[in-house]
Design a protein around this motif. Sequence first.
Motif, short mmCIF file in Angstrom:
data_model
loop_
_atom_site.label_atom_id
_atom_site.label_comp_id
_atom_site.label_asym_id
_atom_site.label_seq_id
_atom_site.Cartn_x
_atom_site.Cartn_y
_atom_site.Cartn_z
N GLU A 86 21.76 47.66 142.90
CA GLU A 86 21.35 47.77 141.45
C GLU A 86 21.61 49.37 141.16
O GLU A 86 21.60 50.42 141.72
CB GLU A 86 19.70 47.60 141.28
N GLN A 87 22.00 49.55 139.67
CA GLN A 87 22.20 50.87 139.17
C GLN A 87 20.98 51.70 139.30
O GLN A 87 19.98 51.57 138.93
CB GLN A 87 22.65 50.72 137.84
N GLN A 88 21.14 52.87 139.93
CA GLN A 88 20.18 53.90 139.94
C GLN A 88 20.62 55.29 139.21
O GLN A 88 19.70 56.01 138.90
CB GLN A 88 20.10 54.52 141.59
N GLY A 89 21.78 54.95 138.49
CA GLY A 89 21.95 56.23 137.50
C GLY A 89 23.49 56.14 137.45
O GLY A 89 24.23 55.61 138.13
N SER A 90 24.18 56.69 136.41
CA SER A 90 25.47 56.87 136.14
C SER A 90 25.80 57.80 135.08
O SER A 90 24.94 58.39 134.55
CB SER A 90 25.88 55.43 135.52
N LYS A 91 26.79 58.56 135.27
CA LYS A 91 27.42 59.31 134.21
C LYS A 91 29.07 59.07 133.91
O LYS A 91 29.74 58.72 134.55
CB LYS A 91 27.52 60.96 134.97
N VAL A 92 29.14 59.09 132.65
CA VAL A 92 30.53 58.90 132.17
C VAL A 92 31.00 59.87 131.17
O VAL A 92 30.41 60.38 130.62
CB VAL A 92 30.68 57.41 131.02
N ASP A 93 32.40 60.11 131.49
CA ASP A 93 33.03 61.15 130.77
C ASP A 93 34.48 60.78 130.36
O ASP A 93 34.57 59.39 130.81
CB ASP A 93 33.06 62.50 131.36
N ARG A 94 35.45 61.35 129.78
CA ARG A 94 36.54 61.14 129.70
C ARG A 94 37.41 60.56 130.76
O ARG A 94 38.04 61.51 131.35
CB ARG A 94 37.29 62.26 128.93
N ASP A 95 37.44 59.26 130.93
CA ASP A 95 38.08 58.57 131.89
C ASP A 95 37.76 58.83 133.32
O ASP A 95 38.44 58.74 134.34
CB ASP A 95 39.79 58.87 132.04
N VAL A 96 36.47 59.15 133.40
CA VAL A 96 35.84 59.31 134.78
C VAL A 96 34.50 58.97 134.75
O VAL A 96 33.73 58.94 133.85
CB VAL A 96 35.97 60.97 135.27
N LEU A 97 34.04 58.10 135.97
CA LEU A 97 32.70 57.82 135.91
C LEU A 97 32.15 57.77 137.20
O LEU A 97 32.69 58.02 138.10
CB LEU A 97 32.81 56.30 135.55
N PHE A 105 28.76 56.35 139.49
CA PHE A 105 27.82 55.28 139.44
C PHE A 105 27.11 55.14 140.72
O PHE A 105 27.42 55.18 141.95
CB PHE A 105 28.57 53.86 139.28
N ASP A 106 25.81 55.21 140.64
CA ASP A 106 24.89 55.49 141.69
C ASP A 106 24.08 53.81 141.91
O ASP A 106 23.73 53.46 140.86
CB ASP A 106 23.79 56.30 141.40
N PHE A 107 24.06 53.56 143.01
CA PHE A 107 23.51 52.16 143.28
C PHE A 107 22.83 52.04 144.69
O PHE A 107 23.15 52.87 145.43
CB PHE A 107 24.61 51.14 143.08
N THR A 108 21.80 51.19 144.60
CA THR A 108 21.18 51.02 145.90
C THR A 108 22.07 50.14 146.98
O THR A 108 22.53 49.11 146.61
CB THR A 108 19.90 50.06 145.72
N ASN A 109 22.22 50.91 148.27
CA ASN A 109 22.94 49.99 149.32
C ASN A 109 22.53 50.78 150.44
O ASN A 109 22.33 52.10 150.59
CB ASN A 109 24.29 50.03 149.08
N PRO A 110 22.12 50.15 151.63
CA PRO A 110 21.57 50.53 152.68
C PRO A 110 22.39 51.52 153.64
O PRO A 110 22.09 52.27 154.47
CB PRO A 110 21.03 49.60 153.57
N LYS A 111 23.74 51.42 153.34
CA LYS A 111 24.72 52.00 154.18
C LYS A 111 25.99 52.27 153.44
O LYS A 111 26.32 51.48 152.34
CB LYS A 111 24.91 51.19 155.60
N ALA A 112 27.01 53.04 154.02
CA ALA A 112 28.10 53.10 153.67
C ALA A 112 29.03 51.94 152.95
O ALA A 112 28.93 50.77 153.94
CB ALA A 112 29.02 54.07 154.10
N VAL A 113 29.79 51.75 152.03
CA VAL A 113 30.64 50.63 151.86
C VAL A 113 31.98 50.69 152.56
O VAL A 113 32.49 51.71 152.23
CB VAL A 113 30.75 50.54 150.20
N PRO A 114 32.00 49.80 153.45
CA PRO A 114 33.36 49.91 154.07
C PRO A 114 34.85 49.83 153.23
O PRO A 114 34.64 49.34 152.19
CB PRO A 114 33.46 48.57 155.01
#
Length: 194
Positions: free
Chosen positions: A35-46, A48-57
Amino acid sequence: KAEVDTDRRQGIRRAHTATHVLHYALRKHLGEHAEQQGSKVDRDVLRFDFTNPKAVPAETLEKIEEEVNLRVLDGEPVVCREMPLQKARKAGAIMLFGEKYPDVVRVVSTGSFSKELCGGTHLDNAAQVGLFKIVSEESVAAGTRRITALTGPAALAQIRTNEKALARAAVALKIRPEELPVRVEAMAKEIRQF
């Protein structure tokens, strides 16, 4: 006199719509807990913070990036509608936990796959994102991960920068770029033996 920088605004719209598609892809490939925990968007860059217990492979990140780009290629419409909060809940719109919402909310839908409450600026259809490229995935807190990604011209520029670096390294070693990983591994092994 206020004036909108249209190029900057379009870049923000690309990044913002891409965050919604990314949120969908994360939930699809990691599970509903992402689930989204926060986000920031700017000119062609984003970001996105989200809940996950470990690094995404790396392999899963590749699938997530591919999922976003396939949804972008589909070019489904992005539709913004105001509706009563209860109707939005019944329609399955994603809401941020702990947020307080007014009685009438704005629901942003991308095709039939993404539906979220959102007040930001968006594209008319997903194809306008152009290209989506993940540049990093990292931890920001216990159980919270962050993906940084590029869209549109910034994504293309990043890919070109990477291609040039690979080409220069390949020329220096007098090999084809696709042979670089094996060659570098062999060189590292040789160095460790000395």
